[in-house]
Motif scaffolding. Structure first.
Motif, PDB file in Angstrom:
ATOM      1  N   PHE A  76     -32.128  61.087  51.518  1.00 40.02           N
ATOM      2  CA  PHE A  76     -32.928  60.353  52.505  1.00 40.02           C
ATOM      3  C   PHE A  76     -34.361  60.166  52.009  1.00 40.02           C
ATOM      4  O   PHE A  76     -34.973  59.113  52.219  1.00 40.02           O
ATOM      5  N   CYS A 101     -35.350  59.837  48.930  1.00 42.94           N
ATOM      6  CA  CYS A 101     -35.348  58.749  47.941  1.00 42.94           C
ATOM      7  C   CYS A 101     -35.356  57.387  48.616  1.00 42.94           C
ATOM      8  O   CYS A 101     -36.020  56.451  48.157  1.00 42.94           O
ATOM      9  N   ASN A 102     -34.615  57.259  49.705  1.00 39.40           N
ATOM     10  CA  ASN A 102     -34.618  56.008  50.454  1.00 39.40           C
ATOM     11  C   ASN A 102     -35.988  55.737  51.063  1.00 39.40           C
ATOM     12  O   ASN A 102     -36.436  54.586  51.085  1.00 39.40           O
ATOM     13  N   LEU A 155     -38.340  52.620  50.195  1.00 38.19           N
ATOM     14  CA  LEU A 155     -38.867  51.814  51.293  1.00 38.19           C
ATOM     15  C   LEU A 155     -40.377  51.654  51.176  1.00 38.19           C
ATOM     16  O   LEU A 155     -40.920  50.563  51.395  1.00 38.19           O
ATOM     17  N   LEU A 214     -34.970  55.489  59.847  1.00 36.75           N
ATOM     18  CA  LEU A 214     -34.801  56.438  58.753  1.00 36.75           C
ATOM     19  C   LEU A 214     -35.472  57.776  59.064  1.00 36.75           C
ATOM     20  O   LEU A 214     -34.915  58.847  58.779  1.00 36.75           O
ATOM     21  N   VAL A 258     -27.428  55.788  56.060  1.00 34.02           N
ATOM     22  CA  VAL A 258     -28.481  55.053  55.352  1.00 34.02           C
ATOM     23  C   VAL A 258     -28.168  53.560  55.306  1.00 34.02           C
ATOM     24  O   VAL A 258     -29.049  52.717  55.548  1.00 34.02           O
ATOM     25  N   TRP A 296     -30.545  50.500  56.962  1.00 33.65           N
ATOM     26  CA  TRP A 296     -31.086  49.323  56.278  1.00 33.65           C
ATOM     27  C   TRP A 296     -30.564  48.031  56.899  1.00 33.65           C
ATOM     28  O   TRP A 296     -31.336  47.086  57.133  1.00 33.65           O
TER      29      TRP A 296
END
Length: 314
Positions: free
Chosen positions: A62, A64-65, A69, A114, A145, A149
């Motif tokens: 998460f 890394c996302n 972002l 997120l 995830v 998105w």
């Protein structure tokens, strides 16, 4: 005659920071340095997580996302701002403006959800540690995830289509450093009631539930931590969620300060300052917050740097 003066926009002029004419070059250098820090910091988080097997967990997946972002959202606005500050490249096509607005607001929507998902991950880890692996399995994490998105980018699509059909009369100057939704609404001659109502609905049924869910997760988390008897146990448990809690406070504090203030108290100059906080400073601080407060990230970063340095020495 009134109808003859109504035209669809073909281009806009983004003013940037015209109230500080002598600071354009210093601002350029400052925002360029911040942008480079954002890129390096968030790419480092992604690289370290990918390279270290010990970080192949839902929490860092998460994270890394979130880093990706932050890179995406700032890359939508800062390169154009740098062009404005350095070359006076203030003109932007209507398509480019609406596209910039769409991707920026979509990134905000993604971040709302997120951060909620990340809070739930910490809730399961702290409150249900024995069931954590079963609940937060890889398939569930990927679906969460992906849904975040997809939902974030579909949520604002109707707003963008409606605004792109607006008529604009008079000035086409946007008193902001990017194509901000509020700034575009101020330029419109078309009734903005429908779009403003949609924004209100999104806030009521999506943003506020996300905030409430996040706060609820942390109420349970803090309650569980306080029931841990050992001081060292409480410290370790709190260290796993303190970074995320700091990010949540910064993000929601800035967004609430921008969108929930009464319109009579708002000014575009104030909005620009708050926008700098959540669009520029928070993405810059996020990698620092997560790395400085996270022992695993610091150890992985030190190990990777050591390996790189050792291989270069050989």
């Amino acid at each position: 005659m009134a109808e003859e003066n109504l035209t669809t926009a073909t281009d806009f002029i983004i003013l940037g920071f015209p109230e500080y004419p002598r600071l354009q070059i210093p601002f350029f250098l400052l925002f360029l340095m911040i942008y480079l820090i954002i890129l390096m910091g968030n790419l480092t988080i992604i690289a370290v997580t990918y390279l270290d097997p010990h970080l192949h967990t839902p929490m860092y997946f998460f994270l890394c996302n979130l880093s990706f972002l932050d890179i995406s959202s700032t890359s939508v606005t800062l390169p154009k701002l740098l062009d404005i500050l350095l070359r006076k490249g203030q003109h932007i096509s209507a398509v480019g403006c609406f596209t910039q607005m769409y991707f920026f607001i979509s990134s905000l929507c993604v971040e709302h959800v997120l951060l909620t998902v990340m809070a739930y991950d910490r809730y399961v880890a702290i409150c249900h540690p024995l069931r954590y692996a079963a609940i937060m399995n890889p398939k569930v994490c990927v679906l969460m995830v992906a849904g975040t998105w997809i939902f974030g980018f579909l949520e604002i699509l109707a707003h963008t289509v409606l605004i792109s059909r607006f008529y604009f009369c008079g000035s086409n100057e946007i008193n902001h450093f990017f194509c901000d939704l509020s700034a575009l609404l101020k330029l419109s001659c078309t009734s903005t009631f429908t779009v403003e109502s949609m924004i209100f609905i999104v806030g009521i049924f999506i943003a506020i539930p996300c905030l409430i869910s996040t706060l609820t997760s942390y109420i349970y988390i803090i309650s569980s931590i306080l029931r841990i008897r050992s001081t060292e146990g409480r410290r370790k448990a709190f260290s796993t969620c303190s970074s995320h809690l700091t990010v949540v406070i910064l993000f929601y504090g800035s967004v609430i300060g921008l969108y929930l203030r009464p319109s009579s108290m708002q000014s575009m100059n104030q909005n620009k300052i708050i926008a700098v906080l959540y669009n520029v400073l928070i993405p810059m601080f996020n990698p620092l917050i997560y790395s400085l407060n996270n022992k695993a990230v610091k150890e992985a970063l030190g190990k990777d740097i050591g390996v790189t340095g050792g291989s270069q020495g050989r």
